[in-house]
Enzyme design. Sequence first.
Site, short mmCIF file in Angstrom:
data_model
loop_
_atom_site.label_atom_id
_atom_site.label_comp_id
_atom_site.label_asym_id
_atom_site.label_seq_id
_atom_site.Cartn_x
_atom_site.Cartn_y
_atom_site.Cartn_z
N ASN A 89 37.26 36.10 34.11
CA ASN A 89 38.22 35.71 33.07
C ASN A 89 38.57 36.88 32.15
O ASN A 89 37.72 37.73 31.86
CB ASN A 89 37.64 34.57 32.22
CG ASN A 89 37.37 33.33 33.03
OD1 ASN A 89 37.89 33.19 34.15
ND2 ASN A 89 36.57 32.43 32.51
N HIS A 106 37.87 41.60 35.59
CA HIS A 106 39.33 41.74 35.70
C HIS A 106 39.99 42.18 34.40
O HIS A 106 41.20 42.04 34.23
CB HIS A 106 39.94 40.43 36.20
CG HIS A 106 39.49 40.08 37.59
ND1 HIS A 106 39.49 38.80 38.08
CD2 HIS A 106 39.02 40.86 38.59
CE1 HIS A 106 39.03 38.80 39.33
NE2 HIS A 106 38.75 40.04 39.66
N GLY A 171 33.03 27.57 37.45
CA GLY A 171 34.44 27.78 37.13
C GLY A 171 35.19 28.65 38.10
O GLY A 171 36.31 29.05 37.84
#
Length: 231
Positions: A89, A106, A171
């Site tokens: 995330n 990321h 997730g």
Amino acid sequence: MANKKLSIISGAGISVASGLKTFRGEDGLWEGYDIMKVASIEGWYDDPALVLDFYNKRRSQLKSVEPNEAHKLCAKLEENFDVTVVTQNVDNLHERGGSTDIIHLHGELNKIRSSKNKKHTVHFEGIQKLGDLCPDGSQMRPDIVWFGEEVPLLDKAAEIVQVSEVIIIVGTSMQVYPAAGLISYAPEHAEIYYIDPDPQMNFELSRLKNLRVIQKTAVEGMEIVYQHLVK
């Protein structure tokens, strides 16, 4: 005695309960945008103004959402374990939830960097525009790892997973590489918990001996795992 090493591999699904949409929806869009136009190096070259506008909106959106119980439980585990969060995330909800050791594979929404030198980064929470230049003369861009770019912290994340006695996957469907391949570094003896309302088994997951699949949302699943680990 030192606390056991625990790593949490998280993805967009952990932030859904906070009001953020998953990175790749069923329609292949992210917040209504074609992913390849706003999350690839080609998209940046084709239309930098569109890309800047997209991340300005995501950055602004962050100010209107709060960490949810799943983020807070990740942080609460630090009371009993040596925890590192390895997240795909770009939001800051793990930080705001209280976690102290986080690897953003990321990149981060609240950082921007030189287009020439990825090491030249600055914290930024405002509106970025074309013409905002780095001291090296290049256009400042979001400090995001896009499709077509290397993932610079991947090796560091692999080293963390390699020494973890407990691993929680939450997730993320573990379908997007190279991040999905991180679980292949898990020690043979590690306890592994995979939380997903619709679990998909990739090659690496299917080979794990100590895998426990918890078919729940991120919040529900983290509550189950937390209660199990902290008896």
